[in-house]
Every structure is written in structure tokens, then in C-alpha cells.
Design an enzyme around this catalytic site. Structure first.
Site, PDB file in Angstrom:
ATOM      1  N   GLU A 165       0.863  -1.145   0.419  1.00  0.00           N
ATOM      2  CA  GLU A 165       0.391  -0.153  -0.324  1.00  0.00           C
ATOM      3  C   GLU A 165       0.708   1.011  -0.083  1.00  0.00           C
ATOM      4  O   GLU A 165       1.772   1.637   0.284  1.00  0.00           O
ATOM      5  CB  GLU A 165      -0.867   0.188   1.152  1.00  0.00           C
ATOM      6  CG  GLU A 165      -1.944   0.902   1.489  1.00  0.00           C
ATOM      7  CD  GLU A 165      -2.950   1.088   2.781  1.00  0.00           C
ATOM      8  OE1 GLU A 165      -3.625   1.705   2.551  1.00  0.00           O
ATOM      9  OE2 GLU A 165      -1.759   0.535   3.949  1.00  0.00           O
ATOM     10  N   LYS A 240      -9.723   2.138  -2.344  1.00  0.00           N
ATOM     11  CA  LYS A 240     -10.055   1.622  -1.029  1.00  0.00           C
ATOM     12  C   LYS A 240     -11.868   1.282   0.032  1.00  0.00           C
ATOM     13  O   LYS A 240     -11.906   2.365  -0.075  1.00  0.00           O
ATOM     14  CB  LYS A 240      -8.797   1.676   0.445  1.00  0.00           C
ATOM     15  CG  LYS A 240      -8.526   0.464   1.059  1.00  0.00           C
ATOM     16  CD  LYS A 240      -7.533   2.197   2.181  1.00  0.00           C
ATOM     17  CE  LYS A 240      -7.303   1.140   3.584  1.00  0.00           C
ATOM     18  NZ  LYS A 240      -5.708   1.875   4.418  1.00  0.00           N
ATOM     19  N   CYS A 277      -5.528  -2.536   2.128  1.00  0.00           N
ATOM     20  CA  CYS A 277      -5.230  -2.549   4.173  1.00  0.00           C
ATOM     21  C   CYS A 277      -6.497  -2.683   4.517  1.00  0.00           C
ATOM     22  O   CYS A 277      -6.748  -4.114   4.885  1.00  0.00           O
ATOM     23  CB  CYS A 277      -4.584  -1.028   3.757  1.00  0.00           C
ATOM     24  SG  CYS A 277      -3.837  -1.292   5.535  1.00  0.00           S
TER      25      CYS A 277
END
Length: 435
Positions: A165, A240, A277
Site C-alpha cells: 500500500e 480502498k 489494507c
């Protein structure tokens, strides 16, 4: 398995400064002298780079094999096999001091389908120069450093490569300082163009997680993964889905929840997805990628030891099992120190770093087996060969899709979204009488 056993420490506190290309291409020792993320044996486990290596060094071979079976599982009834990599890759690992490991997942032989062998690479990297250095030097230093690991992946025949990331910058989202937004770039910006050359050179799909600047929508900032095809084309993006609001993770200061849903990208090597994540903490997020047909889900991350390390091997492995796909988990590595102290709003004293990003990148398979992890404190490349036929074989074996009750879940979720939702709780009538 190929590995190295070096450790290092970096520290430099200087204002903005500039570097020439020769310096950026220098040795590990030269980079340590110039600064960057601190990576030292103090971040080891009993002096070893990973739990697996600690156990291997301290247990008798027969005991170690049994412990490995319990911790890592068996793939098709046998231990996961290490594979040899060409000298072109191993020499890069030795010269530039990054951990290099390689393994192979098998599937059962089928009579009506051919093997679907894919080789996947994961890169974990530290920053190269201090966060006080000029932003241009910080970014170009990381690109030149990571280049060696990308070349090693190409030399190893990797088909799909994923980086961590926001790999192209310090993970500054703890600071709340907006100047770090300068690292944001368009989807087709500097790092995408940088990786497109490697994609074409090595016929490799590359997942490029960046801080995205959406110039078409008023310079909106997103946390984005760009999927680059093996011909250097941009296949698409995913933003995300879940933004943390815990501890120092003040990421909503910079970007909000993504708007791309749960896309699965059909590439030359299989159907892939990216669960960025914090999304790994949300089981329904994993489920959605599976419902859309993913065979490999990549989890590029930036997470620190104190907060999440016990969860790190569990969530990915559980997602692989529950959804019958491979999960590739990538975490950055090192301790990144920032010039201005910040607080978490939790009463703890102000501090200048996030904590230690513990690396430990690994891959989990749908049959509950997984690779050993990369180093906890060193840069690394994990190469893993896998037969994607294993995904359908495990669906057939366990029947999770057929035995799931999606209609019941959908009904509950639909009710839960209503403001007047009442939980389905049955109260013991005798308890009411006692009250």
C-alpha cells in the site's frame, strides 16, 4: 528456499538534500549511511527474521516438520515445497540485501482440465531516505530501490506482481499534515509509467497501489490500486473500501471510502482482486470479491506490530478458506520517523513514528495451507507458484457456496439498514419476571 540473513540500521537527520543517480543506485551500506527507514535486529523475533526461521533453527527436524504442519498446514496432503530461482534473481537479492523466498502450491491432477499454473510475486519495501529529505528524492529513491526487486521478480518468471500500500511514499497518514498530499499522482502518473515498462519487459501484470489524485474530480485524493496489464496497458483501478479510524491511522484526513465496489479483473493469468489494507478486517468485503469470481485477492497493506500483528496471519488465511481463493498479503517494513511529533488522541505522549511495520508478507491458499512469511524487518520478494485449479477443487470439496444461506443474510442486512431496525433477540420470560 532462498534467503539472506543480514540486518541493518539506518538513521540520518538532515534537511532537504539532493542525490545523484549513482548514489540512489548504491549498495545497502551506502543507503544505511544516508538514512531512511530504520530496520534493525531489535525488530526480530529472538534474533531471527521470522517465526518460521526461529522454529527451524531451534527444533529438531522431525519436530519442526510437525510444528510447521500445524502452523502452515499441508498443501494437497504434503508440506509446501520450496522452489529454486535463477541466479539472476538470487544475485540481485544478495547484492541489494533483500529477503528472497520461493514456494509452490499444488492442486490435484484433473482429467478434464489442464493445470492453471501462475507465478505470483509480492514486494515489501522500506523507505530509502529520511522523511526530511526533498520529496522528489524520497520518491525517486524508493523507485530506484524497488527496481531491483521488480527485476528479480521478472527474472523469476513472475506473472502477477503486487507492491505494498502506498509503496511510493512514506506512510505519512498518521501526521494529519496535508503537505504529504504532494505525493499523490494521477492513475497514469509517474509510478504507473515506471511500472508499465516492467510490465511490457517481463510480460507481467503489476498491481500498483498509490495515493491517487483524481484531477477530473477537483483533485480528490483516493487510496487506489492501479492494475497494469502484461502489455503495459491500464486494465482498471480499485479504490480502498474501508478507511481506519483507530490509533494513529488518521487516513480519513486524506481520503474517504472508495467508490469502485468490489471489482474483479480478468487478466491473462487469472481473475484477481485487491482488498486494500483495512478491508481485511471486514469479512463481507472478502466475500464480495469472492462472489464476483476472484481467484487471487491481493491485500496490499501498511500495518504495525503493536496494533495488528496477531491478526495478520489469521484474517487472510480465514478469507482464503471461507471464499475458496488465494490471498496474497503484503505489508511494508521498517520504522518511519517524521519531523513533527503527533498524537493519537488516546492520552499517550506525542511521538514521531507510527511504530514498526513488520513486513511478514505471505500467501494463503484455499486449502488452509500458507507460505512462511518474509522478513519482519528487511525488504523482500516472495515468489509463489500456484495452480488456480485448487480454487474450484476446494469449492467442490467443502460446498461453502452451495451451503451458504445468502437469502437469509440479505434479509437481515436489508432490515439492519433501516432506521427502525430491531435486533432479533428472544428474551427469557422468566428473566423478565425476576426483574
Amino acid at each position: 528456499m532462498v534467503s539472506n540473513n543480514c540486518s541493518s540500521s539506518r538513521n540520518r537527520h538532515s534537511p532537504e538534500w539532493s542525490l545523484d543517480p549513482a548514489e540512489m543506485m548504491g549498495s545497502q551500506q551506502q543507503r544505511e549511511e544516508k538514512g531512511g527507514a530504520i530496520r534493525t535486529p531489535k525488530d526480530s523475533i529472538g534474533g531471527f527474521e521470522s517465526l518460521h526461521r526461529l522454529l527451524e533453527a531451534n527444533l529438531k527436524p522431525d519436530v519442526f516438520q510437525e510444528v510447521s504442519r500445524l502452523l502452515l498446514g499441508f498443501n494437497c496432503g504434503r508440506p509446501l515445497e520450496p522452489i529454486s530461482l535463477p541466479e539472476a534473481a538470487t544475485s540481485l537479492s544478495e547484492e541489494h540485501d533483500f529477503d528472497l523466498q520461493a514456494f509452490s502450491f499444488h492442486a490435484d491432477k484433473e482429467l478434464l482440465r489442464k493445470e492453471r499454473i501462475v507465478r505470483v510475486g509480492l514486494i515489501q519495501n522500506s523507505i530509502v531516505f529520511p522523511t526530511t529529505a526533498h520529496f522528489a528524492d524520497q520518491k525517486s529513491g524508493i523507485l530506484q530501490h524497488v527496481k531491483h526487486m521488480v527485476d528479480a521478480a521478472g527474472a523469476s518468471g513472475v506473472n502477477i506482481l503486487c507492491l505494498q500500500e502506498a509503496w511510493m511514499m512514506p506512510f505519512a497518514f498518521c501526521t494529519r499534515e496535508k503537505r504529504w498530499c504532494e505525493f499523490a499522482e494521477p492513475v497514469n502518473g509517474e509510478t504507473t509509467q515506471f511500472l508499465q515498462e516492467f510490465a511490457r519487459k517481463y510480460n507481467m501484470v503489476i498491481i500498483n497501489p498509490i495515493l491517487e489524485r483524481d484531477v477530473n474530480h477537483g483533485d480528490t485524493i483516493w487510496n487506489t490500486a492501479v492494475v497494469i496489464g502484461n502489455h503495459g496497458n491500464i486494465i482498471g483501478i480499485h479504490r480502498k473500501n474501508h478507511i481506519p479510524r483507530v490509533g494513529d491511522f488518521n487516513e480519513s484526513t486524506y481520503y474517504m471510502e472508495g467508490n469502485t465496489g468490489h471489482p474483479v479483473f480478468e487478466t491473462s493469468y487469472g481473475k484477481i482482486a485487491i482488498n486494500i489494507c483495512y478491508g481485511r478486517h471486514h469479512p463481507l468485503n472478502w466475500l464480495a470479491f469472492g462472489l464476483n469470481g476472484a481467484e487471487i485477492v491481493f491485500n496490499p497493506s501498511a500495518t504495525v506490530g503493536e496494533l495488528s500483528e496477531p491478526m495478520w496471519p489469521i484474517e487472510a488465511r480465514n478469507a482464503a478458506i471461507a471464499n475458496s481463493y488465494f490471498v496474497a498479503s503484503i505489508n511494508r517494513v521498517g520504522t518511519e520517523t517524521f519531523p513533527n511529533p503527533f498524537t493519537s488522541g488516546d492520552g499517550k505522549p506525542q511521538h514521531s513514528d507510527f511504530g514498526h511495520f513488520y513486513g511478514s508478507s505471505h500467501i494463503s491458499a484455499p486449502d488452509a495451507s500458507c507460505t512462511p512469511s518474509l522478513s519482519r524487518y528487511r525488504d523482500g520478494l516472495l515468489v509463489t507458484e500456484m495452480d488456480l485449479n485448487l480454487c474450484r477443487q476446494l469449492k467442490d470439496k467443502w460446498g461453502f457456496r452451495m451451503t451458504a444461506r445468502y437469502e437469509i443474510y440479505a434479509e437481515l442486512l436489508s432490515k439492519y439498514l433501516n432506521p427502525d431496525f430491531t435486533p432479533q433477540v428472544i428474551v427469557d420470560p422468566t428473566m423478565q419476571k425476576r426483574e
